[in-house]
Design an enzyme around this catalytic site. Structure first.
Site, PDB file in Angstrom:
ATOM      1  N   ALA A   1       0.943  -1.107   0.074  1.00 19.19           N
ATOM      2  CA  ALA A   1      -0.080   0.090  -0.090  1.00 19.19           C
ATOM      3  C   ALA A   1       0.808   1.071  -0.061  1.00 19.19           C
ATOM      4  CB  ALA A   1      -0.839  -0.071   1.209  1.00 19.19           C
TER       5      ALA A   1
ATOM      6  N   GLY B   1       0.709  -4.942   0.754  1.00 17.81           N
ATOM      7  CA  GLY B   1      -0.446  -5.062   0.084  1.00 17.81           C
ATOM      8  C   GLY B   1      -0.189  -5.767  -1.620  1.00 17.81           C
TER       9      GLY B   1
ATOM     10  N   GLU C   1      -0.500  -9.284  -0.664  1.00 19.06           N
ATOM     11  CA  GLU C   1      -1.656  -9.383  -0.404  1.00 19.06           C
ATOM     12  C   GLU C   1      -2.564  -9.676  -1.584  1.00 19.06           C
ATOM     13  OE1 GLU C   1      -2.216  -6.371   2.299  1.00 19.06           O
ATOM     14  OE2 GLU C   1      -2.364  -7.684   3.894  1.00 19.06           O
TER      15      GLU C   1
ATOM     16  N   GLU D   1       4.679  -4.847   7.319  1.00 20.08           N
ATOM     17  CA  GLU D   1       3.781  -4.062   7.795  1.00 20.08           C
ATOM     18  C   GLU D   1       4.226  -3.840   9.370  1.00 20.08           C
ATOM     19  OE1 GLU D   1       2.586  -6.283   5.909  1.00 20.08           O
ATOM     20  OE2 GLU D   1       1.015  -5.593   4.692  1.00 20.08           O
TER      21      GLU D   1
HETATM   22  N1  CAA Z   1       4.677   3.272  -0.614  1.00 20.27           N
HETATM   23  C1  CAA Z   1       5.082   4.672  -0.818  1.00 20.27           C
HETATM   24  N2  CAA Z   1       6.376   4.559  -1.866  1.00 20.27           N
HETATM   25  C2  CAA Z   1       6.970   3.445  -1.748  1.00 20.27           C
HETATM   26  C3  CAA Z   1       6.577   2.327  -1.226  1.00 20.27           C
HETATM   27  C4  CAA Z   1       5.594   2.357  -0.484  1.00 20.27           C
HETATM   28  N3  CAA Z   1       4.921   1.120  -0.138  1.00 20.27           N
HETATM   29  N4  CAA Z   1       7.595   1.444  -1.519  1.00 20.27           N
HETATM   30  C5  CAA Z   1       8.478   1.845  -2.285  1.00 20.27           C
HETATM   31  N5  CAA Z   1       8.135   3.297  -2.572  1.00 20.27           N
HETATM   32  C6  CAA Z   1       8.843   4.389  -2.912  1.00 20.27           C
HETATM   33  C7  CAA Z   1      10.161   4.928  -2.063  1.00 20.27           C
HETATM   34  O1  CAA Z   1       9.790   5.863  -1.171  1.00 20.27           O
HETATM   35  C8  CAA Z   1      10.920   5.619  -3.232  1.00 20.27           C
HETATM   36  O2  CAA Z   1      10.346   6.832  -3.503  1.00 20.27           O
HETATM   37  P1  CAA Z   1      11.669   7.791  -3.940  1.00 20.27           P
HETATM   38  O3  CAA Z   1      12.252   7.500  -4.940  1.00 20.27           O
HETATM   39  O4  CAA Z   1      10.560   9.131  -4.051  1.00 20.27           O
HETATM   40  O5  CAA Z   1      12.320   8.096  -2.502  1.00 20.27           O
HETATM   41  C9  CAA Z   1      10.920   4.694  -4.419  1.00 20.27           C
HETATM   42  O6  CAA Z   1       9.421   3.867  -4.224  1.00 20.27           O
HETATM   43  C10 CAA Z   1      11.649   3.730  -4.672  1.00 20.27           C
HETATM   44  O7  CAA Z   1      11.883   2.978  -3.139  1.00 20.27           O
HETATM   45  P2  CAA Z   1      13.452   2.629  -2.621  1.00 20.27           P
HETATM   46  O8  CAA Z   1      14.317   3.664  -2.877  1.00 20.27           O
HETATM   47  O9  CAA Z   1      12.925   2.438  -1.036  1.00 20.27           O
HETATM   48  O10 CAA Z   1      13.746   1.328  -3.308  1.00 20.27           O
HETATM   49  P3  CAA Z   1      15.046   0.226  -2.803  1.00 20.27           P
HETATM   50  O11 CAA Z   1      15.244  -0.662  -3.880  1.00 20.27           O
HETATM   51  O12 CAA Z   1      16.010   0.912  -1.910  1.00 20.27           O
HETATM   52  O13 CAA Z   1      14.008  -0.722  -1.785  1.00 20.27           O
HETATM   53  C11 CAA Z   1      11.930  -1.909  -0.939  1.00 20.27           C
HETATM   54  C12 CAA Z   1      12.791  -1.438  -2.170  1.00 20.27           C
HETATM   55  C13 CAA Z   1      12.767  -2.984  -0.175  1.00 20.27           C
HETATM   56  C14 CAA Z   1      10.858  -2.333  -1.691  1.00 20.27           C
HETATM   57  C15 CAA Z   1      11.641  -0.625  -0.302  1.00 20.27           C
HETATM   58  O14 CAA Z   1      11.170   0.476  -1.128  1.00 20.27           O
HETATM   59  C16 CAA Z   1      10.416  -0.687   0.860  1.00 20.27           C
HETATM   60  O15 CAA Z   1      10.821  -1.230   1.888  1.00 20.27           O
HETATM   61  N6  CAA Z   1       9.500  -0.285   0.355  1.00 20.27           N
HETATM   62  C17 CAA Z   1       8.239  -0.549   1.576  1.00 20.27           C
HETATM   63  C18 CAA Z   1       7.659  -1.921   1.775  1.00 20.27           C
HETATM   64  C19 CAA Z   1       6.426  -1.719   2.726  1.00 20.27           C
HETATM   65  O16 CAA Z   1       6.441  -1.695   3.772  1.00 20.27           O
HETATM   66  N7  CAA Z   1       5.410  -2.302   2.050  1.00 20.27           N
HETATM   67  C20 CAA Z   1       4.260  -2.391   3.079  1.00 20.27           C
HETATM   68  C21 CAA Z   1       3.269  -1.247   3.004  1.00 20.27           C
HETATM   69  S1  CAA Z   1       2.047  -1.147   4.008  1.00 20.27           S
HETATM   70  C22 CAA Z   1       0.769  -2.261   3.453  1.00 20.27           C
HETATM   71  O17 CAA Z   1       1.111  -2.773   2.520  1.00 20.27           O
HETATM   72  C23 CAA Z   1      -0.482  -2.155   4.345  1.00 20.27           C
HETATM   73  C24 CAA Z   1      -1.577  -3.203   3.860  1.00 20.27           C
HETATM   74  O18 CAA Z   1      -1.302  -4.419   4.094  1.00 20.27           O
HETATM   75  C25 CAA Z   1      -2.666  -2.962   3.034  1.00 20.27           C
END
Ligand code: CAA
Length: 262
Positions: A70, A113, A116, A136
């Site tokens: 998400a 998500g 999911e 999460e």
């Molecule tokens: N939401 C918003 N933005 C996101 C995102 C997310 N889930 N995942 C990645 N991005 C964005 C980053 O903020 C970044 O944006 P900027 O370039 O503007 O800084 C861009 O995508 C690229 O990401 P990274 O620079 O972090 O890329 P990376 O290769 O270093 O890392 C990654 C990749 C490990 C996937 C890392 O991006 C990450 O950990 N992302 C979040 C994963 C996460 O926590 N997901 C769960 C979300 S909560 C949820 O999903 C709730 C639910 O159950 C419904």
């Protein structure tokens, strides 16, 4: 043609073999599922699902990410009363209401998500470098799109607890062994292989395919006795279709069936 005025899903369309292809396309955010993207996804899914020429859908992302979860920036400032009163993310479930099978073709990150949504699909296939996770817990929350419920059904309690409580990612091979992933392919071949699998499914009798999906999904909701009864009633009903007559005749005449989806 399918997603009017919505920009984040592209190359949606159908192949000659009757497969509808949806590609998540928000590369700068690793396909993070903001509300607009998910609305597009549901809209594209429903449009392809109701297209008579289509027998199977494929959902994919990019080589780097199926979807990284998400959208955290969109969610960050939301309050409890907003989340509760709007029943946040309940509407994502619309994607599970499609009647034709959906194959998730997962390359790269498949997190939160994203994982999911992959589990809302009917078959998950993965590229060798795919990474699955429910991170999460690292954000001070828990999965909110079915992660705690669908993951346990897919891979069992211990592995589901491990993934949800540590936030650790699991690779494609581990997820295949655990049961969430049906097959693994080299990343560059993944979408072609998904379309090939979809084409095979689309070549079967449409009504039997839809009933098969419905019956398998019912098993997640009801007792074994109820499920067996449901399956048997679907099985009986298929004897009212032309495809059943054609399928069995073709077998006995040692030829390929020519299903008319009736
Ligand atoms: N939401 C918003 N933005 C996101 C995102 C997310 N889930 N995942 C990645 N991005 C964005 C980053 O903020 C970044 O944006 P900027 O370039 O503007 O800084 C861009 O995508 C690229 O990401 P990274 O620079 O972090 O890329 P990376 O290769 O270093 O890392 C990654 C990749 C490990 C996937 C890392 O991006 C990450 O950990 N992302 C979040 C994963 C996460 O926590 N997901 C769960 C979300 S909560 C949820 O999903 C709730 C639910 O159950 C419904």
């Amino acid at each position: 043609a399918y997603v009017k005025g919505q920009v984040r899903i592209h190359r949606s369309g159908k192949t000659e073999g009757g497969v509808g292809l949806i590609r998540l396309n928000r590369p700068k955010a690793l396909n993070a599922l903001c509300d607009d993207l998910f609305k597009d996804l549901v809209h594209a899914g429903q449009a392809l699902d109701s297209d008579d020429d289509i027998g199977c859908l494929v959902l994919t992302g990019s080589t780097k990410a199926f979807a990284a979860g998400a959208d955290i920036s969109e969610m960050k400032d939301r309050t409890f009363d907003h989340a509760y009163k709007t029943n946040m993310f309940a509407w994502w479930g619309q994607f599970t209401k499609l009647s034709k099978p959906v194959i998730a073709a997962v390359n790269g990150f498949c997190l939160g998500g994203g994982c999911e949504v992959a589990m809302m699909c009917d078959i998950v296939i993965a590229g060798e470098k795919a990474r699955f996770g429910q991170p999460e817990i690292n954000l001070g929350v828990i999965p909110g799109g079915g992660g705690t419920q669908r993951l346990i059904r897919a891979i069992g309690k211990s592995k589901a607890m491990y993934m949800c409580l540590t936030g650790d990612m699991m690779g494609a091979e581990d997820m295949e062994r655990a049961g969430l992933v049906a097959k693994i392919f080299p990343p560059d071949d993944l979408v072609d292989e998904a379309v090939k699998m979809g084409t095979k499914i689309a070549s079967k009798g449409r009504i039997s395919v839809m009933m098969c999906k419905e019956a398998i999904n019912v098993s997640q909701e009801v007792s074994l006795e109820e499920g067996l009864r449901f399956e048997r009633r679907m099985f009986h009903a298929l004897f009212a279709t032309a495809d059943q007559k054609e399928g069995m005749e073709a077998f006995l005449e040692k030829r390929e069936p020519n299903f008319t989806h009736k």
